[in-house]
Design an enzyme around this catalytic site. Structure first.
Site, PDB file in Angstrom:
ATOM      1  N   CYS A  73      50.830 -22.850  13.093  1.00 11.54           N
ATOM      2  CA  CYS A  73      51.582 -22.389  12.589  1.00 11.54           C
ATOM      3  C   CYS A  73      50.513 -22.402  11.362  1.00 11.54           C
ATOM      4  O   CYS A  73      49.609 -22.484  11.344  1.00 11.54           O
ATOM      5  CB  CYS A  73      53.020 -22.812  12.096  1.00 11.54           C
ATOM      6  SG  CYS A  73      53.477 -21.406  11.579  1.00 11.54           S
TER       7      CYS A  73
ATOM      8  N   GLU B 247      55.832 -28.764  20.346  1.00 10.15           N
ATOM      9  CA  GLU B 247      56.317 -29.637  19.809  1.00 10.15           C
ATOM     10  C   GLU B 247      58.132 -29.105  19.605  1.00 10.15           C
ATOM     11  O   GLU B 247      58.502 -30.305  19.688  1.00 10.15           O
ATOM     12  CB  GLU B 247      55.612 -30.163  18.420  1.00 10.15           C
ATOM     13  CG  GLU B 247      56.341 -29.283  17.338  1.00 10.15           C
ATOM     14  CD  GLU B 247      55.595 -28.099  16.911  1.00 10.15           C
ATOM     15  OE1 GLU B 247      55.144 -27.859  15.818  1.00 10.15           O
ATOM     16  OE2 GLU B 247      54.673 -27.612  17.580  1.00 10.15           O
TER      17      GLU B 247
ATOM     18  N   HIS C 214      54.951 -22.666  18.629  1.00 11.53           N
ATOM     19  CA  HIS C 214      55.028 -24.694  17.909  1.00 11.53           C
ATOM     20  C   HIS C 214      55.769 -25.287  19.691  1.00 11.53           C
ATOM     21  O   HIS C 214      56.922 -25.053  19.977  1.00 11.53           O
ATOM     22  CB  HIS C 214      55.921 -24.793  17.024  1.00 11.53           C
ATOM     23  CG  HIS C 214      55.940 -24.963  15.559  1.00 11.53           C
ATOM     24  ND1 HIS C 214      55.357 -25.145  14.365  1.00 11.53           N
ATOM     25  CD2 HIS C 214      56.548 -23.113  15.402  1.00 11.53           C
ATOM     26  CE1 HIS C 214      55.054 -25.111  13.475  1.00 11.53           C
ATOM     27  NE2 HIS C 214      55.436 -23.678  13.971  1.00 11.53           N
TER      28      HIS C 214
END
Length: 227
Positions: free
Chosen positions: A85, A203, A201
């Protein structure tokens, strides 16, 4: 495996990335953007967030941070560097990846789950991964990837497109493009494939309680490839 996450003023996904990396076996260290040296690393991550409040252009001020000289040297020496990002935005502003990231097509902040199709598995990030399409999360205002006709030809010729926005079965079309990115691009590599920039993302998708586990597939595959 040793990893390093760089924290910039305004980073807000650095701790999430730290949790994800440690969960899958990385020995991770957090490094402040004003430091000069990287610790010994097998992977360096530039995390998501809003470095320097996204002033001027997203990632432009962070790309001039002191630590970026060491990141540049690490990357040019073949080290693995991943930008997620805002980290992707920093990589393009630093000249480590081609193109730019513009305001989303409809001029709105987007925060939702999306599907991405893996386009290139001939690299340390996706080699051997057991799925072709992943469900990941996006949260950005400037994720609209753009480059010139000459650049997109070069990116295509060198197989640098890492991920496309798609639907659950991997169909790539404008209906599945959340931000207007050219060719539905969600992530790209440099020519050598050691640098990866991506808007989604992984994560944020490492536990069923966090709405999905396809990020787990990504990180588990990555550390296995780096061992």
């Amino acid at each position: 495996m040793n990893s390093t996450v760089i924290t910039f003023p305004g980073s807000n996904c650095d701790r999430d990335m730290d949790v994800a990396l440690k969960k899958f076996g990385f020995k991770n260290k957090m490094v402040w953007h004003d430091d000069l040296e990287l610790p010994k690393s097998d992977l360096v991550v530039l995390p998501g967030g809003f470095s320097y409040g996204d002033y001027l252009r997203c990632g432009s001020m962070a790309s001039k941070s002191k630590i970026m000289k060491s990141v540049l040297n690490f990357a040019q020496g073949g080290g693995k560097v991943m930008g997620i990002c805002n980290g992707f935005q920093i990589l393009v502003e630093a000249g480590l990846l081609p193109g730019v990231l513009l305001r989303n097509k409809y001029m709105e902040f987007i925060c939702k789950n999306v599907y991405v199709k893996i386009n290139n598995k001939d690299n340390s990030y996706f080699k051997g991964i057991k799925k072709d399409t992943l469900e990941l999360h996006i949260a950005h205002n400037e994720g609209n990837y753009f480059c010139s006709k000459e650049q997109i030809k070069e990116i295509d010729d060198n197989n640098q497109i890492a991920l496309f926005y798609s639907n659950i079965v991997g169909n790539v079309n404008k209906e599945n493009n959340p931000n207007g990115s050219i060719k539905n691009i969600a992530g790209i590599f440099n020519k050598e494939k050691n640098i990866l920039g991506m808007m989604p993302h992984p994560e944020r998708m490492i536990d069923p309680a966090l709405s999905g586990e396809d990020g787990s597939i990504f990180f588990e595959n990555l550390i296995n490839n780096l061992r």
